[in-house]
Motif scaffolding. Structure first.
Motif, PDB file in Angstrom:
ATOM      1  N   PHE A  81     -11.331  38.071 -32.019  1.00 12.03           N
ATOM      2  CA  PHE A  81     -12.150  38.012 -33.227  1.00 12.03           C
ATOM      3  C   PHE A  81     -13.549  37.492 -32.899  1.00 12.03           C
ATOM      4  N   ARG A  82     -14.502  37.933 -33.714  1.00  9.14           N
ATOM      5  CA  ARG A  82     -15.861  37.398 -33.646  1.00  9.14           C
ATOM      6  C   ARG A  82     -16.500  37.498 -35.021  1.00  9.14           C
ATOM      7  N   GLU A  83     -16.934  36.351 -35.547  1.00 10.72           N
ATOM      8  CA  GLU A  83     -17.625  36.286 -36.837  1.00 10.72           C
ATOM      9  C   GLU A  83     -16.862  37.032 -37.928  1.00 10.72           C
ATOM     10  N   GLY A  84     -15.559  36.794 -37.983  1.00 12.04           N
ATOM     11  CA  GLY A  84     -14.730  37.363 -39.031  1.00 12.04           C
ATOM     12  C   GLY A  84     -14.252  38.773 -38.795  1.00 12.04           C
ATOM     13  N   LYS A  85     -14.674  39.408 -37.720  1.00 14.42           N
ATOM     14  CA  LYS A  85     -14.296  40.787 -37.446  1.00 14.42           C
ATOM     15  C   LYS A  85     -13.321  40.862 -36.278  1.00 14.42           C
TER      16      LYS A  85
END
Length: 389
Positions: A213-217
């Motif tokens: 995951f990264r920044e909610g994605k």
């Protein structure tokens, strides 16, 4: 077993709306461990907690065994999902037995059944029921408490388990032991598990699949080997680290690389014979000497075979360490470095030589996987944001 369909969480603040999880879509097959991995604040724990509705989703759906959980009673949902957290969360005023059996009691199990289950769980986590069931959590070490937390989550035999950094607070030695024990249990139990971690090595060791995951994605959802061999973008490469090729050593077993083509000599063979066989394996500077049971008995070096006359039994060096088919390449590499050698014999359960593994074969195996650069997005649903990114 677990399907997330555009699962989204937006936290409203007086100043702005913060998207903690942004249209997460993924499928976790029955009996597999999926690790949710990423930097702090990336949305992995929020995603996990939406599955048992500790956090209510803003939109999207969660399906467990094809059942839409949005229509289920929250208490019923949680009682059918095992939950383990880093802080363990044992009830301090309850005995270990009471902690383990709390959910079976809520589900209406009779006394004999849930007491029997408590003992079964203690056996499963390798703790003596007679010694520990009547104790309280404060009388146990942190590692022992964590094991009880796992036992409590498994007590009602839930099909799904959620684990939020369950081993993060344990010292490295005990963490490795508990990880190994948990994987042994999983081989038997085949639970479907979603597991939050911030530790890349833990993710590679524990996971059948890894979701980054990264920044909610959701950026990439792959098997550990695909993740390391073919990171989707520069962020994934940076997050995994420059030693990601070495991390793959944990994933490859000796059985995948071993060669049955290994030369050997007997104690009664001459050194001239040994030199001839060393030449047949030109990339090696020594050859294995085996006994009558075809077990490693020593090594004849090229230097000795070329400059000395006589028999192998009188001029051998100590046998090198051996490896087995189910050992991983990390162990092999460590033994090679420690013993200044580029090859090791592989033995079966009776200690008989069954092949060899070489540094060249290891390098070729790992390198060919990197060169192939497979499509690693097949496990992400095609309509997800991650697939479009």
């Amino acid at each position: 077993m677990i399907q997330l369909d555009n699962l989204t969480k937006v936290f409203e603040t007086p100043k702005e709306a913060v998207v903690a999880a942004d249209h997460i879509s993924m499928n976790v097959p029955d009996g597999e461990i999926c690790i949710l991995l990423g930097p702090s604040g990336c949305g992995k724990t929020t995603t996990l907690k939406m599955i048992n509705r500790i956090i209510q989703p803003t939109s999207g759906k969660v399906f467990i065994n094809d059942e839409d959980t949005s229509g289920m009673n929250t208490q019923d949902l949680r009682r059918n999902i095992g939950y383990v957290i880093q802080q363990i969360g044992l009830f301090p005023n309850m005995t270990i037995e009471e902690n383990i059996t709390i959910v079976p009691k809520l589900l209406g199990w009779d006394k004999n059944r849930y007491k029997k289950r408590a003992r079964e769980m203690m056996d499963m986590i390798a703790m003596d029921a007679e010694a520990f069931l009547k104790r309280y959590p404060s009388e146990l070490s942190g590692g022992q408490q964590q094991r009880i937390g796992v036992a409590r989550a498994l007590a009602a035999d839930p099909p799904v388990m959620l684990m939020d950094e369950p081993f993060g607070a344990i010292d490295p030695i005990n963490r490795a032991v508990i990880q190994d024990e948990f994987l042994k249990m999983q081989q038997e139990l085949k639970k479907t598990i979603m597991f939050v971690s911030h530790d890349i090595d833990e993710a590679i060791k524990m996971g059948d699949r890894v979701a980054v995951f990264r920044e909610g994605k959701l950026v990439q959802y792959s098997t550990p080997d695909d993740l390391l061999a073919a990171p989707k973008n520069a962020f994934i490469e940076s997050f995994l680290g420059e030693d990601r090729a070495l991390k793959r050593l944990n994933l490859v077993k000796v059985s995948e690389v071993v060669s049955a083509d290994i030369g050997s000599v007997r104690p009664d063979d001459t050194l001239e014979t040994a030199l001839s066989r060393i030449d047949d394996f030109g990339y090696q500077n020594s050859i294995l000497m085996v006994n009558d049971r075809h077990q490693p008995a020593g090594v004849i070096t090229r230097a000795v075979a070329r400059t000395t006359k006589g028999y192998c039994r009188d001029h051998f060096q100590s046998a090198p360490p051996v490896v087995r088919l189910d050992d991983d390449l990390r162990k092999v590499a460590s033994l090679m470095f420690a013993n200044d050698t580029t090859w090791l014999p592989c033995v079966d359960d009776e200690g008989r030589v069954s092949g060899q593994i070489t540094q060249r074969a290891m390098t070729h195996h790992l390198g060919s996987r990197f060169r192939s650069r497979p499509d690693n997005s097949a496990s992400i649903r095609p309509d997800s944001n991650a697939a479009k990114e």
